[in-house]
Design a protein around this motif. Structure first.
Motif, PDB file in Angstrom:
ATOM      1  N   ARG A  33      -6.697  -2.959  -0.795  1.00  0.00           N
ATOM      2  CA  ARG A  33      -5.769  -3.427  -1.833  1.00  0.00           C
ATOM      3  C   ARG A  33      -4.357  -2.902  -1.554  1.00  0.00           C
ATOM      4  N   SER A  34      -4.267  -1.627  -1.177  1.00  0.00           N
ATOM      5  CA  SER A  34      -2.961  -1.029  -0.907  1.00  0.00           C
ATOM      6  C   SER A  34      -2.279  -1.705   0.278  1.00  0.00           C
ATOM      7  N   VAL A  35      -3.041  -1.883   1.366  1.00  0.00           N
ATOM      8  CA  VAL A  35      -2.467  -2.479   2.588  1.00  0.00           C
ATOM      9  C   VAL A  35      -2.060  -3.926   2.334  1.00  0.00           C
ATOM     10  N   TRP A  36      -2.904  -4.656   1.627  1.00  0.00           N
ATOM     11  CA  TRP A  36      -2.617  -6.071   1.399  1.00  0.00           C
ATOM     12  C   TRP A  36      -1.467  -6.257   0.404  1.00  0.00           C
ATOM     13  N   GLU A  37      -1.398  -5.388  -0.583  1.00  0.00           N
ATOM     14  CA  GLU A  37      -0.275  -5.495  -1.525  1.00  0.00           C
ATOM     15  C   GLU A  37       1.038  -5.227  -0.801  1.00  0.00           C
ATOM     16  N   SER A  38       1.006  -4.243   0.090  1.00  0.00           N
ATOM     17  CA  SER A  38       2.221  -3.946   0.862  1.00  0.00           C
ATOM     18  C   SER A  38       2.626  -5.125   1.737  1.00  0.00           C
ATOM     19  N   ALA A  39       1.620  -5.850   2.222  1.00  0.00           N
ATOM     20  CA  ALA A  39       1.901  -6.996   3.101  1.00  0.00           C
ATOM     21  C   ALA A  39       2.176  -8.272   2.302  1.00  0.00           C
ATOM     22  N   GLY A  40       1.963  -8.199   0.998  1.00  0.00           N
ATOM     23  CA  GLY A  40       2.220  -9.368   0.159  1.00  0.00           C
ATOM     24  C   GLY A  40       1.200 -10.474   0.321  1.00  0.00           C
ATOM     25  N   SER A  57      -4.442   4.345   9.944  1.00  0.00           N
ATOM     26  CA  SER A  57      -4.215   3.988   8.533  1.00  0.00           C
ATOM     27  C   SER A  57      -5.302   4.584   7.649  1.00  0.00           C
ATOM     28  N   GLU A  87      -3.184  11.130   2.158  1.00  0.00           N
ATOM     29  CA  GLU A  87      -2.243  10.923   1.052  1.00  0.00           C
ATOM     30  C   GLU A  87      -2.936  10.890  -0.301  1.00  0.00           C
TER      31      GLU A  87
END
Lengths: 465, 226
Positions: free
Chosen positions: A57-64, A87, A94
């Motif tokens: 979810r984090s990676v995809w949200e960052s990629a839009g 990653s 983190e």
């Protein structure tokens, strides 16, 4: 959000026609149907992971991007974001999440947390849940609730192809951190013989093989092969007799080299050795009897190949690229478009065995490529050269590197016995230099020192300067 | 195949492997019923150590010893807990360190001198790391150092097929008396199976020194002498 995953594989191998070459009909599914099945499973997996997996979810949200943005496999290959070990580590550190945001189920419902070798850094965790409700017997746990299991689940297909049938005995040189794979084999009617990696077990292997006459060795590795060679030398036992009953010996951990082939030929098992490699942390991939690459079971996961420099998906029938995987059936901690870091030669053409699933041969780690004087060097290039020397027959070595581009090839090479070290060093340097056409320096260390670096079925083939 | 053992034909066989004795290892067949009994005992011991539903146990051991360790792994899962595992060697010490550091472990089994060496080498606060776990079960080679570090711990010793466990109160090691009889003869411990196990053992010499005491309630406890 719940997700129902189909049970994979033949539900009862005992009922399978033992003369059939295939354990599961999906092995020979027409290519177009297989791709349709992949898309169907991917379409269910993506929204599930997006909702339940923090990393994706984090990676995809960052990629839009969102799961519903894709309308085909090709579209997915063109636009879905990658993840890789870095990653995973970054997210883990983190967010103080040991599962690196991959876990899609509540932590306290996980039964077993396995881990990768950790050869290239901190191990990747992979988790499974056992189906206690469907397995009331005390001795049954260890099987995944989703059937044969996402990590090892496809392996019985390969064992079947190698000739294993219910009632056969399989020697497992057990590595416990991978999880109880023997439980899966038991469910297919195989009888496990559990051994470990101590020298005493190597000697027992020779005894047990001649007493019990097992049918399979799972798995042979470079350190194990070296250990068995020593025991055979000390005892004078004929290794051809040791392996007389074996239908198959699975070799794992590293690519099969000319050195390995020479030893296996001496043992009379060369035509019964099958290579095993990692299917990008989704599971294992094995050679079939055609010995034309390792089959990736594409109903379990998508095998994609990309140019390691441009990250572009490679659509050609054959080529060399980095293996990228997407899990299609793992509801616990699926990897989505995971760059494995494995550099492979792939082949999508039909295999002689009749299986329609892609084949690949691992040639090294993408990060292992070393450029010296404009020449690309991989550990695989060094392997047969080092193994040519009797004192270094186990071919235990490491490439010592400080950067991708270096002026010379620095090798740390393991030796056995008490050779004249200065002479041996010069001989190896000269020989490797002649063949690879690059400057070479060699540091000799006792073989036992390198073996300490292993997990224990292999050692890291590159190390930092 | 004539004249040889054929495990495939043995009814109730779970797996074949080795049991380790000071004098060497011997071939051993473990039955499904044996696993059930051993798992049941491991489950009761885990409960005494504080493992609860939803908690996590880390088990360190060699693949060689899986016949003895599997009932523990099985018990963890059957108890509704999570288990992780690592090999008992130096390479895998970092794996155990990772699990100790990143997870809240209810029980860690198999802490050995190799792991302590590794933790010391990397400068870890060994006592803090281990005391974070609810219960520590160590092998004898680590026991003295753990005492010095102030880490209360159980002691585990695999006496051939028998698992000996001594609680931190140090009142002698207990074992599953429904399955085994441990005796002492001339200072050496002997092992016999008293339940119907797939591989019966009759006064197996272990070459391990120790003594056995019997409490009024019939509980036998074993004191090992190294």
């Amino acid at each position: 959000m719940g997700m129902t995953l189909e049970r994979q594989g033949s539900s009862d191998p005992v009922l399978r026609d033992v003369s059939s070459r295939y354990l599961d009909d999906v092995e020979v599914m027409p290519r177009n149907a297989l791709l349709s099945l992949q898309w169907q499973r991917l379409s269910a997996m993506l929204p599930y992971v997006y909702e339940n997996g923090a990393l994706i979810r984090s990676v995809w949200e960052s990629a839009g991007v969102e799961p519903n943005d894709f309308d085909s496999l090709g579209d997915y290959f063109a636009r879905a974001p990658f993840i890789d070990k870095d990653s995973l580590r970054q997210f883990r550190d983190e967010h103080d999440d040991p599962f690196a945001g991959l876990l899609c189920k509540p932590k306290d419902t996980v039964s077993f947390i396995g881990s990768s070798s950790g050869t290239t850094g901190d191990p990747t965790l992979f988790s499974s849940r056992v189906d206690l409700s469907a397995s009331p017997k005390w001795s049954v746990p260890g099987l995944s609730e989703e059937g044969p299991g996402p990590y090892f689940g496809s392996t019985p297909r390969d064992l079947w192809e190698m000739g294993m049938r219910p009632g056969d005995q399989i020697v497992l040189f057990a590595i416990r951190f991978r999880g109880p794979i023997f439980r899966l084999f038991q469910s297919y009617g195989l009888k496990p013989i559990l051994l470990g990696y101590s020298p005493e077990d190597f000697a027992q292997f020779l005894y047990i093989s001649r007493q019990l006459r097992p049918q399979m060795c799972f798995v042979m590795s470079t350190p194990l092969m070296g250990g068995l060679q020593q025991v055979a030398k000390q005892t004078g036992i004929d290794m051809r007799d040791v392996f007389a009953s074996y239908k198959a010996v699975i070799f794992a951990g590293e690519p099969l080299t000319s050195h390995h082939r020479k030893i296996f030929d001496q043992w009379g098992i060369l035509d019964r050795v099958y290579n095993q490699t990692a299917f990008g942390d989704l599971g294992h991939a094995h050679e079939c009897r055609e010995r034309a690459g390792n089959h990736a079971w594409e109903d379990y996961g998508i095998a994609e190949f990309i140019d390691p420099d441009t990250s572009a998906s490679m659509m050609s029938e054959t080529g060399r690229g980095e293996l990228v995987v997407t899990s299609l059936i793992n509801g616990v901690d699926p990897l989505i478009r995971f760059r494995s870091g494995d550099l492979v030669d792939f082949d999508r053409s039909p295999c002689g065995c009749g299986r329609t699933h892609v084949r690949f041969t691992t040639v090294g780690r993408a990060g292992d490529i070393l450029i010296i004087k404009g020449r690309s060097i991989l550990p695989l290039d060094v392997w047969p050269l080092v193994g040519e020397f009797d004192e270094c027959a186990a071919a235990l070595f490491q490439i010592v590197r400080s950067a991708k581009v270096m002026d010379e090839l620095k090798l740390r090479v393991g030796y056995d016995g008490t050779p004249n070290l200065s002479e041996l060093q010069v001989k190896i340097e000269t020989y490797v230099q002649e063949h690879l056409k690059v400057p070479v320096t060699v540091e000799l260390v006792p073989q036992s020192e390198l073996l300490k670096l292993g997990p224990p079925h292999k050692i890291p083939r590159t190390t930092a300067l | 195949m004539t004249g040889t053992i054929t495990p495939a034909s043995i009814q109730g066989l779970f797996a074949t492997g080795l049991i380790r004795l000071t004098t060497g290892s011997i071939l051993y067949a473990l039955g499904e019923a044996d696993v059930e009994a051993d798992t049941r005992w491991a489950l009761s011991m885990l409960s005494q150590m504080g493992a609860r539903v939803g908690s996590m146990t880390h088990i360190i051991g060699a693949g060689t010893d899986w016949l003895q360790l599997w009932p523990w792994e099985s018990a963890v899962m059957l108890g509704g807990n999570t288990y992780s595992s690592a090999e008992a060697n130096i390479f895998d010490a970092s794996r155990s360190e990772m699990f100790l550091r990143r997870f809240d472990l209810a029980v860690v089994i198999g802490v050995n001198a190799t792991l302590l060496d590794f933790l010391s080498e990397i400068g870890a606060d060994t006592a803090a790391l281990l005391n974070k776990a609810g219960a520590v079960v160590a092998t004898h080679d680590a026991s003295e150092r753990l005492d010095a570090l102030g880490v209360a711990h159980w002691r585990m010793h695999l006496l051939g097929p028998v698992c000996l466990l001594e609680s931190p109160s140090r009142n002698g090691a207990r074992y599953d008396q429904s399955q085994w009889l441990v005796e002492e003869q001339n200072g050496e411990l002997l092992v016999a199976s008293i339940a119907s196990r797939l591989t019966p053992l009759v006064r197996l010499r272990t070459a391990v020194c120790g003594s056995v005491s019997v409490k009024p309630d019939g509980t036998r406890s074993v004191i090992l002498t190294f």
